[in-house]
Enzyme design. Structure first.
Site, mmCIF file in Angstrom:
data_model
loop_
_atom_site.group_PDB
_atom_site.id
_atom_site.type_symbol
_atom_site.label_atom_id
_atom_site.label_comp_id
_atom_site.label_asym_id
_atom_site.label_seq_id
_atom_site.Cartn_x
_atom_site.Cartn_y
_atom_site.Cartn_z
ATOM 1 N N LYS A 175 0.864 -1.286 0.114
ATOM 2 C CA LYS A 175 -0.079 -0.096 0.046
ATOM 3 C C LYS A 175 0.766 1.089 0.144
ATOM 4 O O LYS A 175 1.703 1.532 0.856
ATOM 5 C CB LYS A 175 -1.051 0.144 1.226
ATOM 6 C CG LYS A 175 -1.838 -1.277 1.037
ATOM 7 C CD LYS A 175 -2.659 -1.472 2.439
ATOM 8 C CE LYS A 175 -1.922 -1.628 3.724
ATOM 9 N NZ LYS A 175 -2.666 -1.767 5.206
ATOM 10 N N THR A 208 -8.252 8.819 9.176
ATOM 11 C CA THR A 208 -7.959 7.646 8.300
ATOM 12 C C THR A 208 -7.883 6.469 9.111
ATOM 13 O O THR A 208 -7.293 5.498 8.803
ATOM 14 C CB THR A 208 -6.712 8.004 7.541
ATOM 15 O OG1 THR A 208 -5.647 8.433 8.646
ATOM 16 C CG2 THR A 208 -6.717 9.388 6.591
ATOM 17 N N GLY A 210 -8.245 3.256 10.934
ATOM 18 C CA GLY A 210 -8.837 1.904 10.512
ATOM 19 C C GLY A 210 -8.732 1.763 8.795
ATOM 20 O O GLY A 210 -9.125 0.621 8.356
ATOM 21 N N THR A 211 -8.131 2.386 8.209
ATOM 22 C CA THR A 211 -8.141 2.145 6.502
ATOM 23 C C THR A 211 -7.567 0.707 6.300
ATOM 24 O O THR A 211 -7.760 0.252 5.376
ATOM 25 C CB THR A 211 -7.346 3.198 6.028
ATOM 26 O OG1 THR A 211 -6.158 3.461 6.611
ATOM 27 C CG2 THR A 211 -8.323 4.578 5.986
ATOM 28 N N GLY A 212 -6.533 0.521 6.989
ATOM 29 C CA GLY A 212 -5.913 -1.071 6.828
ATOM 30 C C GLY A 212 -6.783 -2.176 7.033
ATOM 31 O O GLY A 212 -6.670 -3.090 6.117
ATOM 32 N N CYS A 213 -7.492 -2.060 8.195
ATOM 33 C CA CYS A 213 -8.247 -2.914 8.594
ATOM 34 C C CYS A 213 -9.393 -3.035 7.429
ATOM 35 O O CYS A 213 -9.844 -3.944 6.942
ATOM 36 C CB CYS A 213 -9.008 -2.489 9.780
ATOM 37 S SG CYS A 213 -7.698 -2.404 11.239
#
Length: 282
Positions: A175, A208, A210-213
């Site tokens: 990412k 932002t 929690g974006t990875g989750c």
């Protein structure tokens, strides 16, 4: 009609913005029935993680057994795994239950900077879990740790993806959100055959968390619904971009991205079309 089923194996975020809370919201928004195996409890909000309680590894395994034995799992994702013992149990259960569609989000550090994976557990993650993954989704700092090399440019993202793929997963998504140059956030997908770059406009916001989750959960949801890995990743990219665009200004720190954004937009579009059709019919 059979309902797609996805499981999150991750930590709980008491602030509701990341972890299993974000994962379950994402599953629901995408029409997938979500289940969970909780690996750790965190006391956190938008400002900080103030306490962590790790779950006993055998109880993590018991949660996975209970869900697989009754409800079933079409795809699963991992998030915060906390320590090597939990990683060992999760890997054992993935093999035992033949969970072929596994998304590994190699969570190491919270948005606030708090560590979420013990340093001595990184090698267990590399050795035990990555070889079982269909897709692994590191951000740039995580890619640096897994690949053992700097990742600060687009070229280095590709080098890292190749190095991580050599650890055993069938596909890698590096990412690129942490790259500060340019007006696009570009992620790199590599499956050993082709490199695909997935771009979206960069959203300038502090909300932002929690974006990875959300991204990894959306990939798992797509896999549970029968999408191929690249297609699931592309759908997840659009989904998380909408979640960031509609980030929620709650708390005094990094507010959460909004996993309901895409669903809310679809509902609004449907209402607008219905109103237009009604007006045209008058």
């Amino acid at each position: 009609m059979r309902i797609p089923r996805a499981m999150t194996i991750a930590g709980s975020d008491s602030g509701g913005g990341a972890g299993i809370q974000a994962d379950l919201k994402t599953f629901a928004a995408l029409g997938v029935f979500g289940t969970s195996a909780i690996t750790a409890l965190t006391a956190q909000n938008t400002l900080a993680v103030t306490a962590v309680m790790e779950v006993a590894p055998e109880f993590v395994g018991a949660q996975i057994d209970a869900v697989v034995g009754d409800i079933g799992v079409d795809a699963a994702k991992t998030g915060m795994l906390a320590n090597a013992a939990i990683i060992e149990v999760v890997a054992e259960k993935v093999r035992e239950h033949r969970l072929q569609q596994l998304v590994v989000d190699p969570v190491m550090v919270a948005k606030s900077g708090a560590p979420l994976l013990r340093p001595d557990a990184v090698e267990a993650l590399r050795r035990l879990l990555l070889p079982l993954a269909l897709v692994v989704t590191p951000n740039l700092p995580e890619a640096e740790t897994l690949a053992g090399r700097p990742v600060r440019t687009a070229a280095e993202m590709e080098e890292a993806a190749r190095a991580i793929l050599a650890l055993g997963p069938r596909a890698v998504v590096v990412k690129g959100g942490h790259l500060q140059d340019g007006e696009e956030a570009v992620d790199l997908f590599y499956d050993g055959q082709q490199v695909h770059r997935l771009a979206a406009p960069r959203v300038h916001t502090r909300h932002t968390h929690g974006t990875g989750c959300i991204f990894s959960a959306a990939i798992a949801a797509g896999l549970a619904k029968g999408l191929e890995p690249l297609e699931a990743v592309a759908h997840a990219k659009r989904f998380v971009t909408a979640a960031i665009e509609e980030g929620l200004p709650v708390g005094g720190g990094h507010g959460p991205a909004n996993p309901m954004a895409a669903l809310q937009r679809r509902q609004q579009d449907s209402k607008t079309r219905a109103k237009t059709e009604e007006e045209e019919g008058l």
